[in-house]
Design an enzyme around this catalytic site. Structure first.
Site, mmCIF file in Angstrom:
data_model
loop_
_atom_site.group_PDB
_atom_site.id
_atom_site.type_symbol
_atom_site.label_atom_id
_atom_site.label_comp_id
_atom_site.label_asym_id
_atom_site.label_seq_id
_atom_site.Cartn_x
_atom_site.Cartn_y
_atom_site.Cartn_z
ATOM 1 N N CYS A 158 46.972 59.309 68.610
ATOM 2 C CA CYS A 158 46.799 60.639 68.024
ATOM 3 C C CYS A 158 48.098 61.440 68.082
ATOM 4 C CB CYS A 158 45.669 61.395 68.703
ATOM 5 S SG CYS A 158 46.016 61.895 70.395
ATOM 6 N N PHE A 189 38.851 54.405 71.199
ATOM 7 C CA PHE A 189 39.263 53.018 71.420
ATOM 8 C C PHE A 189 40.751 52.884 71.702
ATOM 9 C CE2 PHE A 189 40.091 53.401 66.815
ATOM 10 C CZ PHE A 189 41.336 52.823 66.707
ATOM 11 N N GLU A 247 44.603 61.114 58.129
ATOM 12 C CA GLU A 247 45.108 60.485 59.351
ATOM 13 C C GLU A 247 44.898 58.972 59.200
ATOM 14 O OE1 GLU A 247 44.791 60.881 64.195
ATOM 15 O OE2 GLU A 247 42.959 61.047 63.021
ATOM 16 N N SER A 306 38.298 61.381 66.275
ATOM 17 C CA SER A 306 38.662 61.884 64.949
ATOM 18 C C SER A 306 38.153 63.309 64.749
ATOM 19 C CB SER A 306 38.073 60.979 63.862
ATOM 20 O OG SER A 306 36.649 61.099 63.845
ATOM 21 N N GLU A 355 32.832 51.551 72.220
ATOM 22 C CA GLU A 355 32.180 50.246 72.272
ATOM 23 C C GLU A 355 33.081 49.130 71.746
ATOM 24 O OE1 GLU A 355 30.711 52.277 68.434
ATOM 25 O OE2 GLU A 355 31.454 52.824 70.441
ATOM 26 N N LYS A 363 31.120 57.725 78.379
ATOM 27 C CA LYS A 363 30.713 56.871 77.260
ATOM 28 C C LYS A 363 31.990 56.433 76.552
ATOM 29 C CE LYS A 363 30.120 56.259 73.382
ATOM 30 N NZ LYS A 363 30.675 55.152 72.505
#
Length: 500
Positions: free
Chosen positions: A282, A150, A383, A227, A177, A174
């Site tokens: 990240c 995201f 994280e 992740s 969402e 993909k």
């Protein structure tokens, strides 16, 4: 009526048929603005089938045809920068300037793909034996898939599919969402540029869609960014199914500040790298390691700068930092700050109570700064993926590097110093895939590859750059003998072929 984001399959919008939808919120207001169709297994099959059908011709298309489309695509992306950025801001929440920066970094990979002709050149050795030549070539894989996070809904997809399709593959994307609309616009612009139907497909969904791609026999390779737990799952599942995998996981990026560093520059860098995009990167710096007696002064300088950051809606030009993606994520990030003191940290700044006037229901959190953090605390070990910066104190350079190398993550890292010898030693000794020297977020340019070490990467290939080209192609070696018409018959020889 709520707007619905549907799939993009075979060059057109395809309405979801599963009956399942996910909410998409405006993080600045907390309001649900859109719903996104969540794919069923049958819809996964349809997207892969479209990509497989397109591969029959795209996989044998000329390099000139591919690059012609990519050059047009680059021009369209450039013309629609603001439109893409506006969608990112509306669904992710990051400020418009940051969203534009994301698009620009994605465009670097499109530009790399435009030059794919030189990246795909093979090798030739002539006369390796009597009238024998050997050549090495690289060929496409087939249908490949990308599963993206995201936090960069345009950039990370553009790290994947432009190179994949330039190499002759077809692609099923993909996206997250949580902020799906940018991916559809990227696909629509590719179609407008002349990309044949089915070469790039966008499939929206959740775990059903992910597992469908991981288990599908017609998907040859999977790229993932997200992740570490999910990266590990993606790698294990796809590998078990015989697929090629590059799965980029999480991070805990450290910035080592030596006593000789320019502390003003280091503080500027720490604030920029820790709180930019609300820490949802990240490659964010989430741990500053202060060496020696500079800790108090460095923390004071970081606090001074952090207190001046303006937080507000991403579409407000005055905003420097926007909200977090969801209320649940905001609450999780806040929990690390509220529990920090009990685990020994000094809470220098607590941003957990922050609100924005007129947008009280948004997913707001302020900037938090934790000092004297211990390595066994939750705020250090996990994280956080939010605007929380931890400062750790060490006595020596050696202590700092040992602390950093003990982390299970190895994504990015940085050192701030005026000492070239120390910097050179650091870049060789630190266990991380990307290193910055007086650069806080060392994301490589497009023609070098991006990727970490240890629990930050599962698979053998980094993303984009040369590694990206190698990931989306496979090598083939061809040995050829063309006999001269004057040659006598060689006869039968059961011995091992000779090169002399």
């Amino acid at each position: 009526m709520t707007k619905t984001v549907n799939h993009w399959i075979g060059g057109k919008t395809v309405e979801g048929t599963s009956g399942q939808f996910g909410p998409v919120t405006d993080p600045a207001t907390g309001a649900v603005t859109t719903q996104v169709a969540l794919a069923s297994v049958e819809e996964v099959d349809a997207a892969v089938a479209a990509a497989k059908a397109a591969y029959a011709t795209w996989g044998t298309s000329s390099l000139a045809q591919r690059t012609t489309v990519l050059f047009r695509y680059r021009a369209l992306l450039d013309a629609h920068r603001d439109d893409i950025a506006a969608l990112i801001t509306a669904e992710h929440g990051k400020v418009h300037s940051d969203a534009l920066g994301e698009v620009a970094r994605g465009l670097e990979i499109v530009e790399l793909a435009c030059g794919i002709t030189t990246q795909l050149k093979g090798e030739l050795s002539t006369q390796v034996s009597n009238r024998v030549d050997v050549s090495s070539i690289r060929q496409s894989l087939g249908v490949v898939a990308g599963i993206t996070p995201f936090n960069f809904p345009a950039m990370v997809p553009m790290w994947m599919f432009p190179l994949a399709i330039a190499c002759g593959n077809t692609f099923v994307l993909k996206p997250s969402e949580k902020d799906p609309s940018a991916a559809n616009l990227l696909a629509e612009l590719a179609s407008e540029a002349g990309l044949p139907d089915g070469v790039l497909n966008v499939l929206h969904g959740d775990k059903i869609a992910v597992d469908g791609l991981l288990n599908h026999p017609d998907v040859a390779a999977v790229s993932f960014v997200g992740s570490t737990p999910i990266a590990r799952y993606i790698h294990a599942t796809a590998s078990a199914n015989g697929k090629r995998v590059q799965a980029l996981g999480g991070a805990k990026n450290h910035m080592l500040v030596l006593p000789d560093a320019d502390l003003d520059a280091a503080a500027d860098a720490a604030v920029s790298a820790a709180y930019g995009s609300a820490g949802e990167r990240c490659m964010a710096i989430s741990a500053v390691v202060a060496v020696g007696a500079i800790g108090d002064e460095l923390v004071a300088k970081i606090r001074e700068r952090a207190e001046k950051i303006t937080i507000g809606p991403g579409n407000d030009p005055a905003s420097e930092m926007g909200p977090l993606i969801t209320a649940a994520h905001r609450d999780k990030v806040a929990s690390y700050v509220t529990g920090a003191a009990a685990q020994g940290a000094e809470v220098v700044l607590d941003g957990t109570g922050h609100t924005v006037e007129g947008f009280e229901d948004g997913h707001w959190i302020g900037l938090s700064l934790l000092d004297k953090v211990s390595t066994d605390s939750d705020a250090y070990k996990d994280e956080i993926f939010g605007p929380v910066l931890c400062v750790l104190r060490v006595d020596t350079y050696e202590d700092g590097v040992a602390l950093m190398n003990a982390s299970p993550f190895g994504n990015g890292t940085a050192i701030f110093t005026r000492d070239g010898g120390a910097a050179r030693r650091f870049q060789l000794e630190v266990e991380a895939g990307m290193v910055g020297v007086n650069v806080p977020i060392p994301v490589p340019v497009g023609y070098h590859s991006f990727g970490g070490w240890k629990d930050s990467l599962f698979g053998d290939h980094h993303i984009y750059g040369n590694d990206g080209v190698h990931f989306y192609t496979r090598g083939k070696v061809v040995t050829t003998r063309w006999p001269d018409p004057a040659d006598a018959p060689a006869g039968v020889d059961l011995g091992f072929p000779r090169n002399h």
